[in-house]
Structure formats: structure tokens, C-alpha cells
Design an enzyme around this catalytic site. Structure first.
Site, PDB file in Angstrom:
ATOM      1  N   GLU A   5      38.824  39.464  44.901  1.00 16.47           N
ATOM      2  CA  GLU A   5      38.656  38.261  44.071  1.00 16.47           C
ATOM      3  C   GLU A   5      37.287  37.626  44.341  1.00 16.47           C
ATOM      4  OE1 GLU A   5      41.565  34.750  44.145  1.00 16.47           O
ATOM      5  OE2 GLU A   5      39.640  33.812  44.592  1.00 16.47           O
ATOM      6  N   ARG A  17      42.404  35.090  37.255  1.00 21.18           N
ATOM      7  CA  ARG A  17      41.185  35.088  38.087  1.00 21.18           C
ATOM      8  C   ARG A  17      40.055  35.858  37.394  1.00 21.18           C
ATOM      9  NH1 ARG A  17      44.183  32.027  40.194  1.00 21.18           N
ATOM     10  NH2 ARG A  17      44.578  31.718  42.430  1.00 21.18           N
ATOM     11  N   SER A  69      41.814  33.278  48.987  1.00 25.90           N
ATOM     12  CA  SER A  69      42.362  34.642  48.828  1.00 25.90           C
ATOM     13  C   SER A  69      41.206  35.613  48.662  1.00 25.90           C
ATOM     14  CB  SER A  69      43.230  34.740  47.576  1.00 25.90           C
ATOM     15  OG  SER A  69      44.283  33.814  47.609  1.00 25.90           O
TER      16      SER A  69
END
Ligand code: FAD
Ligand code: EPU
Length: 338
Positions: free
Chosen positions: A334, A164, A238
């Protein structure tokens, strides 16, 4: 190209936050982008490239210009016996590119079916799902420098992809607009069903002859069963990354919490399931005011309808702190907070 003033970004972010931007332009082609860059009135104001708005949390109005990406076009640019190179305009929907590849039997991104957002945002956080990350099929991208208008080519190593993560989230944050992405897909599919739930779903679907279409369908079914649909309930997937810890830290946690969910990553590290940590702090499905962590996936922060960005951010901070206090583990956000 029209530049509009004081536009609400509510239809343009999947948390459905009603924030305003000072200016808003849709980029239909590269000339539009160069016009913005060379406009002396716009040169010194902040610029935000907006794809599908599915990985953004606005905590305030945006004082600058939002450039909504509408750069389209998918084409095969070359091929050899084993591979096919597909170039996509960065404003194409990621899932449309996945479907194009499945229709043509080009393998490699079927496990990433149904990830929301645009092709141009995919390299920003090296999107991933169900055992595959973008970097595994990435060939190169073209990006335009937002100050100079220079066009630059980035190859795999230049992007510094991580979990990520990429150079575009770090040193080059907000410096470039990605305009084209080229992927190398395979003509000879090697199916990846390593993520356990895929095999289980394929069995439930009664699939005996596995292929990329069946895998895509299985992934879609799994995703639809646990991830909230942003059209119905605001979210950005997420909210945190799954934290990586040393094997020593993992062993000591495992003594206190034998059910802890984790898997090995590169080196000696363990990646902990952030959803498990959040659930075991009691946040799963718990609504606080207008916000909460989703009932089917504790890693997903949701807006129950009338939340502000500040409220969502404050809740994320509370959950992050609680996980730190209980497990001694830092969860990094994130989602891009603006
Ligand atoms: P945006 O939210 O519009 O932008 C994200 C960031 O990228 C911003 O900083 C923006 O300025 C920048 N950016 C966007 N386009 C460009 C460009 N062309 N050039 C330069 N900068 C740009 N992600 C995963 O990795 N895996 C998943 O499984 C996954 N599942 C999700 C499920 C749901 C329900 C939701 C809502 C999100 C999920 N996400 C997932 C997160 C999200 O879909 C991805 O991060 C996606 O790549 C974001 O694309 P976007 O176009 O919406 O980007
Ligand atoms: N878990 C719980 N409780 C929960 C949620 C998860 O205990 O509420 C545990 C379960 O044991 C489960 C494990 O965590 O087996 C993993 O959960 P899941 O398979 O749902 O995946 P994840 O680690 O929570 C990651 C990505 C997702 C991606 C899926 C599938 C991150 C931050 N998230 O989620 O990506 O779709 O794997 O590959 O890596 C996103 O980035 O926005 C995103 C949705």
C-alpha cells in the site's frame, strides 16, 4: 519562495528515514507552484509532492525537488437543506478537517478520524477507515499539472477511486499536484457503526446518545490502542493492502485454515485480513535487526530506530514472499516506495 539544497527528509517522513533530497521548496500558495513549474532549470528534474510523509518509504536519496505542501484554508463554499460543501487547501492536516467538521456537526468523515497526513493526499489512495472511504463524501478536486501548469477539475468519476487506489496512483502518477479538495458532508448524520469494534467501544465509553463526536472519539480510542504512534516508532500504517481473492480460493483456504479472517466485498470476492496472514506466518512482534511487523498490528511494518529504507523494503519483501508460499496469496504494497 526559498529553494534549499541537500536537505534531510528525516523530519518529513513517518518512518524517520534519513535520506537527502537534492532540492526542497515549501509551496505556500499557487504562485509558488507556478514559479517552480515555469523555472527552466527545474522543468526536467523529478518532482515529489510531499504531504505528511505518512505513506512513503524512501529507499534512497531523492534526486530531484521535493515540494512540501503548505496550501492552507478551510471554507464552506455552498450548502442546501441536506448537505454542506467544504473546500480545503490540500496542505491542511486531514485530522484538522475532520475536527472542523465535527465542531460544526457536518457528518460523513468522523469514522476517518486520526488518519495521519494531508487533505491533498487523501484522494491519492482514497483513504478509508472503520467502514468509510473518502469517495463516499468526495465532491471534486482541483489539481495543477506539474509540466504545463494547467489547472484541472476532477469529479468523482474522473478519480477512478477503488480500494486504496485512484487514477493518481496509476495513469496520472506524479503528473499533478492536488491543490484543493471539496467534500460533501451531511447536515443529517447517518451514523455508521457497522465496523463491530465501534459499537463495542461506544458501550465501553458508556455512550447512550450516539453522535458524530462520540463516534470520532471511539475511533480514536481504537486506533490509539493498536496502531503504533509514528512519533514514538517509525511506521506508515498498513504496509500492505488486504488482498482480495475469489470465493473458490477463500473456500479452499478456509478448509486448511478454519480461523482465517475475511469479509465479502463487491461481486463474489473475499477480502482477507492481511494482518491475520502475516501473524500466522509468525511475523507479528518479531524483530529482525532494526525492523519488524508490529506486536499489536501485524500489518504495520516498523522501524525500531536505525533502519534504512532498504532494510525495511527487504523485510517487506520477505514477509510478502512468505505469505505467498504459505497461503498462495499475493499481498500488494500500500505504501508508496520511492
Ligand atoms: P504523503 O506520504 O506525503 O504522500 C503519499 C503519496 O501521495 C506520495 O506519492 C505523494 O507524492 C502523493 N501526494 C501527497 N500529497 C499530494 C498532493 N497534494 N498532490 C499530489 N500528490 C500528492 N491510510 C488510510 O487510508 N487509512 C488509515 O486508517 C490509515 N492509518 C494510518 C495510520 C498510521 C499510524 C500511519 C502512519 C498512516 C496511516 N495511513 C492510513 C496512511 C496515510 O496516513 C495516508 O495514506 C495519508 O493519506 C497520507 O498522507 P500524507 O500527506 O502523509 O501523504
Ligand atoms: N488481524 C489479525 N492480526 C493482526 C492484525 C489484524 O489477525 O495482527 C485480523 C483481526 O481479525 C482483525 C482483522 O484482521 O479483526 C482486521 O484488523 P483491523 O481492524 O486492525 O484492520 P486492518 O484490515 O488490519 C484496515 C486498514 C487500516 C484501517 C483499518 C480500520 C488496510 C490495508 N488497512 O486495517 O488502514 O485503519 O482497517 O478500518 O485496508 C492504512 O491504510 O494505513 C490503515 C491503517
Amino acid at each position: 519562495m526559498e529553494t534549499r539544497k541537500k536537505i534531510s527528509l528525516k523530519p518529513f517522513n513517518t518512518f524517520h528515514l534519513d535520506v537527502l533530497t537534492d532540492l526542497f521548496s515549501e509551496i505556500q500558495n499557487l504562485e509558488d507552484l507556478q514559479k517552480v513549474i515555469s523555472d527552466p532549470e527545474l522543468s526536467s528534474i523529478p518532482k515529489l509532492i510531499l504531504g505528511g510523509g505518512s505513506n512513503l518509504l524512501f529507499t534512497n536519496d531523492f534526486h530531484g525537488i521535493v515540494l512540501k505542501n503548505n496550501l492552507k484554508g478551510i471554507q464552506k463554499i455552498k450548502e442546501d437543506d441536506d448537505s454542506v460543501f467544504i473546500q480545503s487547501g490540500s496542505g491542511e492536516a486531514w485530522n484538522d478537517l475532520v475536527m472542523y467538521c465535527i465542531e460544526n456537526n457536518y457528518a460523513g468523515i468522523e469514522n476517518m478520524s486520526l488518519i495521519p497526513g494531508t487533505v491533498g493526499a487523501a484522494p491519492i489512495q482514497n483513504i478509508g477507515a472503520y467502514g468509510v472511504e473518502l469517495k463516499e463524501v468526495f465532491e471534486e478536486l482541483e489539481a495543477v499539472h506539474l509540466k504545463t501548469g494547467e489547472v484541472k477539475l476532477f469529479r468523482l468519476a474522473d478519480c477512478r477511486f477503488g480500494y486504496r487506489d485512484s487514477i493518481f496512483k496509476n495513469e496520472l502518477k506524479n503528473e499533478f499536484m492536488i491543490v484543493k479538495v471539496t467534500l460533501r458532508l451531511s447536515k443529517h448524520p447517518v451514523l455508521n457503526t457497522s465496523y463491530g469494534a465501534i459499537e463495542t467501544e461506544l458501550k465501553a465509553m458508556g455512550v447512550t446518545d450516539k453522535n458524530i463526536r462520540a463516534i470520532s472519539k471511539a475511533v480514536c480510542n481504537i486506533r490509539l490502542s493498536k496502531l503504533p504512534n509514528p512519533d514514538q516508532i517509525g511506521n506508515a500504517g498498513s504496509f500492505f493492502k488486504n488482498p482480495e481473492v475469489s470465493s473458490e480460493k477463500y473456500e479452499s483456504l478456509k478448509k486448511d485454515f478454519p480461523e482465517l479472517v475475511a469479509h465479502k466485498t463487491q461481486g463474489d470476492k473475499m477480502k482477507l485480513a492481511a494482518g491475520w496472514l502475516i501473524e500466522h506466518c509468525g511475523w507479528k512482534g518479531k524483530q529482525v535487526g532494526n525492523v519488524g511487523m508490529h506486536k499489536s498490528q501485524a500489518l504495520v511494518l516498523v522501524n525500531y530506530g536505525h533502519a534504512t529504507g532498504d532494510e525495511l523494503f527487504a523485510h517487506a519483501k520477505t514477509v510478502q514472499l512468505n505469505v505467498k508460499e504459505k497461503f498462495g496469496v499475493e499481498m500488494e504494497m500500500e505504501v508508496n516506495v520511492i
